[in-house]
Design an enzyme around this catalytic site. Sequence first.
Site, PDB file in Angstrom:
ATOM      1  N   MET A  65       0.820  -1.209   0.000  1.00  0.00           N
ATOM      2  CA  MET A  65       0.000   0.000   0.000  1.00  0.00           C
ATOM      3  C   MET A  65       0.860   1.269   0.000  1.00  0.00           C
ATOM      4  SD  MET A  65      -3.028  -1.106   2.666  1.00  0.00           S
ATOM      5  CE  MET A  65      -3.982   0.380   2.377  1.00  0.00           C
ATOM      6  N   HIS A  66       0.215   2.394  -0.261  1.00  0.00           N
ATOM      7  CA  HIS A  66       0.732   3.748  -0.032  1.00  0.00           C
ATOM      8  C   HIS A  66       1.765   4.243  -1.045  1.00  0.00           C
ATOM      9  CE1 HIS A  66      -1.203   3.066   3.790  1.00  0.00           C
ATOM     10  NE2 HIS A  66      -0.254   2.274   4.236  1.00  0.00           N
ATOM     11  N   ASP A  80      -2.620  -5.050   0.192  1.00  0.00           N
ATOM     12  CA  ASP A  80      -2.153  -6.371   0.608  1.00  0.00           C
ATOM     13  C   ASP A  80      -2.825  -6.888   1.868  1.00  0.00           C
ATOM     14  OD1 ASP A  80      -0.870  -4.470   2.197  1.00  0.00           O
ATOM     15  OD2 ASP A  80       1.155  -5.179   1.752  1.00  0.00           O
TER      16      ASP A  80
END
Length: 496
Positions: A77-78, A233
């Site tokens: 992520m991110h 995830d």
Amino acid sequence: MYLGLDLGTSGLKGVVIDANGRVLAQETASLVVDSPNATWSEQDPLSWWQACKDVVGQLHQRLDLSKLKALGLSGQMHGATLLDAQGQVLRPCILWNDGRSQVQCEALMAQFPDGIERAGNLYMPGFTAPKIRWVQENEPEIFAKLTHVLLPKDYLAYRLTGIMSSDCSDAAGTLWLNPETRQWDDDLLAITELTQANMPIIYEGCDLVGTLSETVARDLGLAQLPVVAGAGDNAAGAVGMGVTNPGQGFISLGTSGVYFTVSESHKANPQNTVHAFCHALPNRWHQMGVTLSAANSLAWFAKLMDKSVVELLDALEDSGIKRTNVLFLPYLSGERTPHNDPFANGQFVGLSNTTNVEAMTLAILEGVAFSLLDCQNALVSAGSFVDELSLIGGGARSAMWRQIIANVLNKRLIYRDGGDVGPGLGAARLALLGEQQGQGKDIESLIAEYCTMPDVLEIHEPEASLGSYYRNKYALFQPLYQSTKSLNEKLMQLSS
């Protein structure tokens, strides 16, 4: 058959399941993380695409992929993947464990204090929005060319389909999404000088977004498969483990460590550094506590000792030691829950001439478990409590580590089949859901049928005989960060 592609930090994994959800094959291609400066963490998105091609090629050698019905994605992520108007990558992706944008976080919170309530989460350097502000201030020539922002798995989806899409579970970690509405928020985008024109379309994780382009399908040796939006995830790992309803939870021992619980609504609790995101499935949300260096702590020590992780764990098990006076603070990449400090440092405390590698290995396993207890305490304060937890991630393969975590958390932990491929399994399940939903079937019925919990491999109950040892040691662990924070800051100034 259904294919799930999981884009992790250290590798891309492909998982193929049959219509009953049974894992038929899995393959992995390794990835490299670059750290050009202290606290920086980057990857070349083109390496993700090469890894994708490699994994599909490996799977061709194992299975007849002409039987595939759909493809799903999960991913770290991110990450800020920046593209120009032609869809070309502008710079390396700034990853989830990159800590360079702390100053930008503080500025964004001061500029738009309502943003925390709107996004439901604190501004942290790991999230995407402050990374864009950093690029704007430090790489203005890149920002001037910026046309599209994609998350890592969504870049793969773009390469596969030619369509820019995302899902609400992954997008919730950008700080541009309103988790209650599950859509981009114009005001949150505006504070980083972006609009919805810069962003992909948001879908639920099991929604179909397109098909493999003709060129890509030919290059990969696949049919023009339907592709679903996929998930971040952790949400994908939850789908893989059947953690889909309120009151359920799991722990992920990947590069980072995650304590994940499902909620029936968006329950923001930023003051306790709890992440409150959308789940990958409709009408569900989740809360998380995150420690940034879980299995990574053990991998770091193994590299330092010129041994493999398996060798370290085997030596510890052979030694028979269950207690050590060595204490480890696993903040090798800074820390999120409960400190939100990208500059926090890792530490060993209690070393002496008699300290051996086994004692230090045990201290690392305990230190990560104590960080997960910090996460558990933060989640309890946010009103989230579960009786038992499933485990996923590469670190969960160690029965010894699983037992230590059960002891520290004082929880029953359940290790399930497929726990080592949780996010990839979840991505494949989302592909199955999307393909079946495309045939007009009810999504809630499909979730109940296909998102079941995998078979139990082992159950770990807390060992009462070690309860006081862990409680007393955690009491020493808790104040260590605060008591050494100023010293660590001075040490960083000396080396800068």
